[in-house]
Design a protein around this motif. Structure first.
Motif, PDB file in Angstrom:
ATOM      1  N   THR A  57       0.890  -1.364  -0.103  1.00  0.00           N
ATOM      2  CA  THR A  57       0.048   0.063   0.035  1.00  0.00           C
ATOM      3  C   THR A  57       0.997   1.160  -0.050  1.00  0.00           C
ATOM      4  O   THR A  57       1.765   1.392   0.768  1.00  0.00           O
ATOM      5  CB  THR A  57      -0.990   0.091   1.371  1.00  0.00           C
TER       6      THR A  57
ATOM      7  N   ARG B 139      -0.722   4.206  -0.322  1.00  0.00           N
ATOM      8  CA  ARG B 139      -1.683   5.317   0.183  1.00  0.00           C
ATOM      9  C   ARG B 139      -3.187   4.549   0.311  1.00  0.00           C
ATOM     10  O   ARG B 139      -3.553   3.631  -0.240  1.00  0.00           O
ATOM     11  CB  ARG B 139      -1.867   6.580  -0.623  1.00  0.00           C
ATOM     12  N   THR B 140      -4.088   5.056   1.158  1.00  0.00           N
ATOM     13  CA  THR B 140      -5.361   4.672   1.429  1.00  0.00           C
ATOM     14  C   THR B 140      -6.406   5.014   0.409  1.00  0.00           C
ATOM     15  O   THR B 140      -6.092   6.273  -0.048  1.00  0.00           O
ATOM     16  CB  THR B 140      -5.920   5.009   2.717  1.00  0.00           C
TER      17      THR B 140
ATOM     18  N   ARG C 221      -6.758  -2.938   7.439  1.00  0.00           N
ATOM     19  CA  ARG C 221      -5.312  -2.438   7.971  1.00  0.00           C
ATOM     20  C   ARG C 221      -5.828  -0.804   7.941  1.00  0.00           C
ATOM     21  O   ARG C 221      -5.499  -0.045   8.801  1.00  0.00           O
ATOM     22  CB  ARG C 221      -4.260  -2.435   6.858  1.00  0.00           C
ATOM     23  N   GLU C 222      -6.547  -0.302   6.925  1.00  0.00           N
ATOM     24  CA  GLU C 222      -6.937   1.062   6.982  1.00  0.00           C
ATOM     25  C   GLU C 222      -7.928   1.510   8.078  1.00  0.00           C
ATOM     26  O   GLU C 222      -7.716   2.384   9.078  1.00  0.00           O
ATOM     27  CB  GLU C 222      -7.685   1.499   5.954  1.00  0.00           C
TER      28      GLU C 222
ATOM     29  N   GLU D  22      -5.739   1.593  11.495  1.00  0.00           N
ATOM     30  CA  GLU D  22      -4.857   3.056  11.504  1.00  0.00           C
ATOM     31  C   GLU D  22      -5.504   3.881  11.731  1.00  0.00           C
ATOM     32  O   GLU D  22      -5.240   4.867  12.462  1.00  0.00           O
ATOM     33  CB  GLU D  22      -4.185   2.875  10.274  1.00  0.00           C
ATOM     34  N   HIS D  23      -6.970   3.943  11.320  1.00  0.00           N
ATOM     35  CA  HIS D  23      -7.972   5.039  11.622  1.00  0.00           C
ATOM     36  C   HIS D  23      -8.233   5.120  13.095  1.00  0.00           C
ATOM     37  O   HIS D  23      -8.307   6.010  13.730  1.00  0.00           O
ATOM     38  CB  HIS D  23      -9.171   4.897  10.770  1.00  0.00           C
TER      39      HIS D  23
END
Length: 261
Positions: free
Chosen positions: A25, A27-28, A231-232, A235-236
Motif C-alpha cells: 500500500t 496510500r489509502t 489495515r486502514e 490505522e484510523h
C-alpha cells in the motif's frame, strides 16, 4: 515504444501471510474523497488535416517545446511523437509476479495468441500518487492500445476494460474531463491542442464513475481488499485514540497547573 516515468514517494508494506499473494500500500483510498474536478463532455473541434496542415502543425508544435520530445513527420504522412499520461487510479491494481512486461509493438508482432501463464503469485498495490509515463507512439496508435501498453508496462493482469483514457482541460479555474473512445488517437489530439498541458492532458483512470463493481474482481483480489480495508480501519482507530489521548493529557496538565478554588 519509449518509456520515461516520474512518481511521488510513498511508503509500502508487505505481508507474507498468503502462499499466493502479497500486497503493498502506498496510500489509502477506500474512503471516497471530494472530487476537485467534474466529468463533462468537451466539444473539441475534430479537424481533418491535410498533409501540409499536419506538417505546419508539427513545426508549430516543435517550436513551442523546450525538450527533445518532438514530433516527427514520416514520408508516408504519418507522424510519431510523445504523449504524457498521468495515472490517477484510486483502487489497487493486480500484478502477476511471473509475467514479463510486453510492449505494444511486441503485441502487434504476435501471429498467434500466447498461451496463458498460470499465476502462482499475485501482488495488489496502489500506484504512487501522480505517477506519470511518457510514451513514444505513432499517429495511428489508438486510445485502447495506449491503455494496454500502460498495463503491460506495469505487468498489470487486470482487464483493460476496467480502465479508460481521459482528456483533461483547465479553463477558468475549472477542470473538465472527457473519456476517449477506444478508436480515438491521442497523438492527434496532442497535435491539435499543442504542448500546453492546460489545453490538454491525458489521464488514465478507472472506467467508471459510480459505485465499485465488485463482481469484476477475482476472489484473491477481494481477499486482498479486505485485508487492506482492515489495515486502514486499524490505522484510523489508532489515530483517533491518539488524538483523544493527547487532548485528555493537555486537559489534565491544565488542571494540574491550576490552584484549587
Amino acid at each position: 515504444m519509449t518509456w520515461t516515468s516520474t512518481s511521488s514517494s510513498g511508503y509500502c508494506s508487505q505481508e507474507e501471510d498468503s502462499e499466493f499473494e502479497q500486497f503493498f500500500t502506498a496510500r489509502t483510498s477506500f474512503i471516497k474523497k471530494p472530487r476537485k474536478y467534474k466529468d463533462e463532455y468537451i466539444n473539441w473541434e475534430k479537424q481533418v488535416l491535410t498533409r501540409d496542415e499536419i506538417e505546419t502543425k508539427i513545426r508549430e508544435y516543435n517550436s513551442q517545446i523546450n525538450s527533445d520530445l518532438v514530433m516527427t513527420l514520416n514520408n508516408d504522412g504519418t507522424y510519431t511523437g510523445f504523449i504524457k499520461v498521468q495515472l490517477k487510479l484510486v483502487r489497487p491494481i493486480s500484478v502477476s509476479a511471473n509475467m514479463k512486461p510486453q510492449s505494444m509493438y511486441d503485441a502487434k508482432k504476435m501471429t498467434a495468441p500466447a498461451r496463458p501463464q498460470s499465476i502462482k503469485r499475485r501482488t495488489s498495490f496502489y500506484l504512487p500518487k501522480d505517477t506519470v509515463k511518457h510514451l513514444h507512439i505513432s499517429s495511428h496508435t489508438k486510445a485502447s492500445e495506449v491503455i494496454k501498453a500502460l498495463l503491460n508496462k506495469f505487468m498489470v493482469v487486470d482487464n483493460p476494460r476496467k480502465f479508460a483514457l481521459f482528456e483533461r482541460i483547465e479553463k477558468e479555474d475549472q477542470v473538465y474531463t472527457r473519456k476517449l473512445s477506444d478508436d480515438e488517437r491521442p497523438l492527434y489530439l496532442r497535435l491539435l491542442a499543442g504542448p500546453d498541458e492546460k489545453m490538454l492532458s491525458l489521464v488514465l483512470k478507472e472506467n467508471e464513475t459510480g459505485e465499485v463493481n465488485w463482481d469484476a474482481f477475482s476472489v484473491p483480489e477481494l481477499h486482498n481488499f479486505l485485508r487492506i480495508l482492515k489495515r486502514e480501519e486499524e490505522e484510523h482507530i489508532r489515530q483517533m485514540f491518539g488524538k483523544y489521548a493527547r487532548c485528555r493529557q493537555k486537559m489534565q496538565e491544565e488542571l494540574a497547573n491550576r490552584s484549587p478554588g
